[in-house]
Design a protein around this motif. Structure first.
Motif, PDB file in Angstrom:
ATOM      1  N   VAL A  23     -26.645 -17.364  -1.723  1.00  0.00           N
ATOM      2  CA  VAL A  23     -27.480 -16.743  -2.762  1.00  0.00           C
ATOM      3  C   VAL A  23     -26.600 -16.009  -3.767  1.00  0.00           C
ATOM      4  O   VAL A  23     -26.789 -16.136  -4.980  1.00  0.00           O
ATOM      5  CB  VAL A  23     -28.519 -15.789  -2.126  1.00  0.00           C
ATOM      6  CG1 VAL A  23     -29.290 -15.035  -3.190  1.00  0.00           C
ATOM      7  CG2 VAL A  23     -29.458 -16.569  -1.230  1.00  0.00           C
ATOM      8  N   ASP A  24     -25.612 -15.273  -3.282  1.00  0.00           N
ATOM      9  CA  ASP A  24     -24.704 -14.545  -4.175  1.00  0.00           C
ATOM     10  C   ASP A  24     -23.825 -15.502  -4.969  1.00  0.00           C
ATOM     11  O   ASP A  24     -23.565 -15.272  -6.154  1.00  0.00           O
ATOM     12  CB  ASP A  24     -23.837 -13.575  -3.381  1.00  0.00           C
ATOM     13  CG  ASP A  24     -24.663 -12.479  -2.722  1.00  0.00           C
ATOM     14  OD1 ASP A  24     -25.702 -12.110  -3.287  1.00  0.00           O
ATOM     15  OD2 ASP A  24     -24.262 -12.010  -1.649  1.00  0.00           O
ATOM     16  N   ILE A  25     -23.369 -16.565  -4.343  1.00  0.00           N
ATOM     17  CA  ILE A  25     -22.525 -17.540  -5.037  1.00  0.00           C
ATOM     18  C   ILE A  25     -23.309 -18.196  -6.172  1.00  0.00           C
ATOM     19  O   ILE A  25     -22.802 -18.358  -7.285  1.00  0.00           O
ATOM     20  CB  ILE A  25     -21.984 -18.596  -4.051  1.00  0.00           C
ATOM     21  CG1 ILE A  25     -20.974 -17.943  -3.103  1.00  0.00           C
ATOM     22  CG2 ILE A  25     -21.357 -19.765  -4.778  1.00  0.00           C
ATOM     23  CD1 ILE A  25     -20.537 -18.818  -1.961  1.00  0.00           C
ATOM     24  N   LEU A  26     -24.551 -18.547  -5.917  1.00  0.00           N
ATOM     25  CA  LEU A  26     -25.374 -19.153  -6.967  1.00  0.00           C
ATOM     26  C   LEU A  26     -25.674 -18.165  -8.089  1.00  0.00           C
ATOM     27  O   LEU A  26     -25.742 -18.550  -9.255  1.00  0.00           O
ATOM     28  CB  LEU A  26     -26.675 -19.688  -6.361  1.00  0.00           C
ATOM     29  CG  LEU A  26     -26.527 -20.886  -5.427  1.00  0.00           C
ATOM     30  CD1 LEU A  26     -27.861 -21.215  -4.776  1.00  0.00           C
ATOM     31  CD2 LEU A  26     -25.966 -22.084  -6.156  1.00  0.00           C
ATOM     32  N   ALA A  27     -25.842 -16.898  -7.760  1.00  0.00           N
ATOM     33  CA  ALA A  27     -26.143 -15.879  -8.775  1.00  0.00           C
ATOM     34  C   ALA A  27     -24.970 -15.671  -9.732  1.00  0.00           C
ATOM     35  O   ALA A  27     -25.179 -15.422 -10.921  1.00  0.00           O
ATOM     36  CB  ALA A  27     -26.516 -14.566  -8.100  1.00  0.00           C
ATOM     37  N   VAL A  28     -23.753 -15.774  -9.242  1.00  0.00           N
ATOM     38  CA  VAL A  28     -22.566 -15.578 -10.073  1.00  0.00           C
ATOM     39  C   VAL A  28     -22.362 -16.766 -11.015  1.00  0.00           C
ATOM     40  O   VAL A  28     -21.811 -16.626 -12.099  1.00  0.00           O
ATOM     41  CB  VAL A  28     -21.314 -15.356  -9.184  1.00  0.00           C
ATOM     42  CG1 VAL A  28     -20.046 -15.332 -10.003  1.00  0.00           C
ATOM     43  CG2 VAL A  28     -21.458 -14.082  -8.387  1.00  0.00           C
ATOM     44  N   ARG A  29     -22.838 -17.947 -10.606  1.00  0.00           N
ATOM     45  CA  ARG A  29     -22.711 -19.179 -11.403  1.00  0.00           C
ATOM     46  C   ARG A  29     -21.254 -19.561 -11.656  1.00  0.00           C
ATOM     47  O   ARG A  29     -20.897 -20.033 -12.721  1.00  0.00           O
ATOM     48  CB  ARG A  29     -23.493 -19.066 -12.705  1.00  0.00           C
ATOM     49  CG  ARG A  29     -24.984 -18.850 -12.483  1.00  0.00           C
ATOM     50  CD  ARG A  29     -25.778 -18.824 -13.762  1.00  0.00           C
ATOM     51  NE  ARG A  29     -25.573 -19.995 -14.601  1.00  0.00           N
ATOM     52  CZ  ARG A  29     -26.278 -21.121 -14.536  1.00  0.00           C
ATOM     53  NH1 ARG A  29     -27.215 -21.245 -13.644  1.00  0.00           N
ATOM     54  NH2 ARG A  29     -26.026 -22.124 -15.353  1.00  0.00           N
ATOM     55  N   LEU A  30     -20.405 -19.325 -10.674  1.00  0.00           N
ATOM     56  CA  LEU A  30     -19.001 -19.721 -10.723  1.00  0.00           C
ATOM     57  C   LEU A  30     -18.831 -20.883  -9.747  1.00  0.00           C
ATOM     58  O   LEU A  30     -19.252 -20.777  -8.592  1.00  0.00           O
ATOM     59  CB  LEU A  30     -18.107 -18.547 -10.298  1.00  0.00           C
ATOM     60  CG  LEU A  30     -16.610 -18.767 -10.345  1.00  0.00           C
ATOM     61  CD1 LEU A  30     -16.143 -18.835 -11.802  1.00  0.00           C
ATOM     62  CD2 LEU A  30     -15.875 -17.634  -9.643  1.00  0.00           C
ATOM     63  N   PRO A  31     -18.253 -22.002 -10.172  1.00  0.00           N
ATOM     64  CA  PRO A  31     -18.084 -23.127  -9.252  1.00  0.00           C
ATOM     65  C   PRO A  31     -17.231 -22.744  -8.034  1.00  0.00           C
ATOM     66  O   PRO A  31     -16.168 -22.153  -8.175  1.00  0.00           O
ATOM     67  CB  PRO A  31     -17.362 -24.182 -10.096  1.00  0.00           C
ATOM     68  CG  PRO A  31     -17.639 -23.807 -11.503  1.00  0.00           C
ATOM     69  CD  PRO A  31     -17.762 -22.314 -11.515  1.00  0.00           C
ATOM     70  N   VAL A  32     -17.744 -23.064  -6.856  1.00  0.00           N
ATOM     71  CA  VAL A  32     -17.031 -22.804  -5.607  1.00  0.00           C
ATOM     72  C   VAL A  32     -16.984 -24.114  -4.827  1.00  0.00           C
ATOM     73  O   VAL A  32     -18.021 -24.710  -4.531  1.00  0.00           O
ATOM     74  CB  VAL A  32     -17.726 -21.705  -4.779  1.00  0.00           C
ATOM     75  CG1 VAL A  32     -17.016 -21.517  -3.449  1.00  0.00           C
ATOM     76  CG2 VAL A  32     -17.782 -20.401  -5.542  1.00  0.00           C
ATOM     77  N   PHE A  33     -15.782 -24.562  -4.507  1.00  0.00           N
ATOM     78  CA  PHE A  33     -15.583 -25.780  -3.738  1.00  0.00           C
ATOM     79  C   PHE A  33     -15.131 -25.367  -2.341  1.00  0.00           C
ATOM     80  O   PHE A  33     -14.165 -24.625  -2.190  1.00  0.00           O
ATOM     81  CB  PHE A  33     -14.526 -26.667  -4.412  1.00  0.00           C
ATOM     82  CG  PHE A  33     -14.907 -27.040  -5.819  1.00  0.00           C
ATOM     83  CD1 PHE A  33     -15.705 -28.142  -6.049  1.00  0.00           C
ATOM     84  CD2 PHE A  33     -14.492 -26.265  -6.878  1.00  0.00           C
ATOM     85  CE1 PHE A  33     -16.072 -28.486  -7.345  1.00  0.00           C
ATOM     86  CE2 PHE A  33     -14.856 -26.601  -8.182  1.00  0.00           C
ATOM     87  CZ  PHE A  33     -15.639 -27.709  -8.407  1.00  0.00           C
ATOM     88  N   ASN A  34     -15.859 -25.821  -1.304  1.00  0.00           N
ATOM     89  CA  ASN A  34     -15.552 -25.416   0.060  1.00  0.00           C
ATOM     90  C   ASN A  34     -15.963 -26.512   1.027  1.00  0.00           C
ATOM     91  O   ASN A  34     -16.435 -27.566   0.611  1.00  0.00           O
ATOM     92  CB  ASN A  34     -16.254 -24.097   0.382  1.00  0.00           C
ATOM     93  CG  ASN A  34     -17.722 -24.172   0.094  1.00  0.00           C
ATOM     94  OD1 ASN A  34     -18.389 -25.073   0.565  1.00  0.00           O
ATOM     95  ND2 ASN A  34     -18.241 -23.256  -0.697  1.00  0.00           N
ATOM     96  N   LEU A  35     -15.801 -26.248   2.301  1.00  0.00           N
ATOM     97  CA  LEU A  35     -16.113 -27.238   3.330  1.00  0.00           C
ATOM     98  C   LEU A  35     -17.578 -27.235   3.748  1.00  0.00           C
ATOM     99  O   LEU A  35     -17.995 -28.088   4.519  1.00  0.00           O
ATOM    100  CB  LEU A  35     -15.227 -27.018   4.565  1.00  0.00           C
ATOM    101  CG  LEU A  35     -13.732 -27.215   4.326  1.00  0.00           C
ATOM    102  CD1 LEU A  35     -12.952 -26.897   5.592  1.00  0.00           C
ATOM    103  CD2 LEU A  35     -13.435 -28.629   3.858  1.00  0.00           C
ATOM    104  N   GLY A  36     -18.365 -26.278   3.286  1.00  0.00           N
ATOM    105  CA  GLY A  36     -19.782 -26.246   3.629  1.00  0.00           C
ATOM    106  C   GLY A  36     -20.278 -24.835   3.844  1.00  0.00           C
ATOM    107  O   GLY A  36     -19.584 -23.859   3.596  1.00  0.00           O
ATOM    108  N   ALA A  37     -21.508 -24.745   4.322  1.00  0.00           N
ATOM    109  CA  ALA A  37     -22.153 -23.450   4.546  1.00  0.00           C
ATOM    110  C   ALA A  37     -22.450 -23.244   6.026  1.00  0.00           C
ATOM    111  O   ALA A  37     -22.649 -24.194   6.772  1.00  0.00           O
ATOM    112  CB  ALA A  37     -23.447 -23.372   3.752  1.00  0.00           C
ATOM    113  N   ILE A  38     -22.468 -21.995   6.431  1.00  0.00           N
ATOM    114  CA  ILE A  38     -22.870 -21.617   7.781  1.00  0.00           C
ATOM    115  C   ILE A  38     -23.805 -20.413   7.642  1.00  0.00           C
ATOM    116  O   ILE A  38     -23.372 -19.293   7.409  1.00  0.00           O
ATOM    117  CB  ILE A  38     -21.659 -21.314   8.686  1.00  0.00           C
ATOM    118  CG1 ILE A  38     -22.112 -20.981  10.092  1.00  0.00           C
ATOM    119  CG2 ILE A  38     -20.784 -20.232   8.130  1.00  0.00           C
ATOM    120  CD1 ILE A  38     -21.017 -21.007  11.140  1.00  0.00           C
ATOM    121  N   PRO A  39     -25.097 -20.620   7.705  1.00  0.00           N
ATOM    122  CA  PRO A  39     -26.049 -19.547   7.416  1.00  0.00           C
ATOM    123  C   PRO A  39     -26.031 -18.397   8.414  1.00  0.00           C
ATOM    124  O   PRO A  39     -26.435 -17.295   8.078  1.00  0.00           O
ATOM    125  CB  PRO A  39     -27.403 -20.260   7.427  1.00  0.00           C
ATOM    126  CG  PRO A  39     -27.190 -21.509   8.194  1.00  0.00           C
ATOM    127  CD  PRO A  39     -25.755 -21.871   8.021  1.00  0.00           C
TER     128      PRO A  39
END
Length: 52
Positions: A23-39
């Motif tokens: 949610v915070d990553i989407l709010a900043v609107r900065l591209p982030v490349f990673n291996l995935g999410a872990i909720p």
């Protein structure tokens, strides 16, 4: 960290691992490349101290 990266003019972030703050990553609107999410975030693997 995303806000600080954006403030100094970086175009995006590359993370060698998983993220949990989608949610915070989407709010900043900065591209982030990673291996995935872990909720769930970090999980403790050792049994930890016993409680009575």
């Amino acid at each position: 960290m995303g806000l600080e990266a954006q403030a100094v003019g970086l175009a995006g972030l590359v993370v060698w691992g998983l993220h949990r703050d989608i949610v915070d990553i989407l709010a900043v609107r900065l591209p982030v490349f990673n291996l995935g999410a872990i909720p769930t975030g970090l999980l403790r693997l050792d049994p930890g101290p016993r409680t009575r």
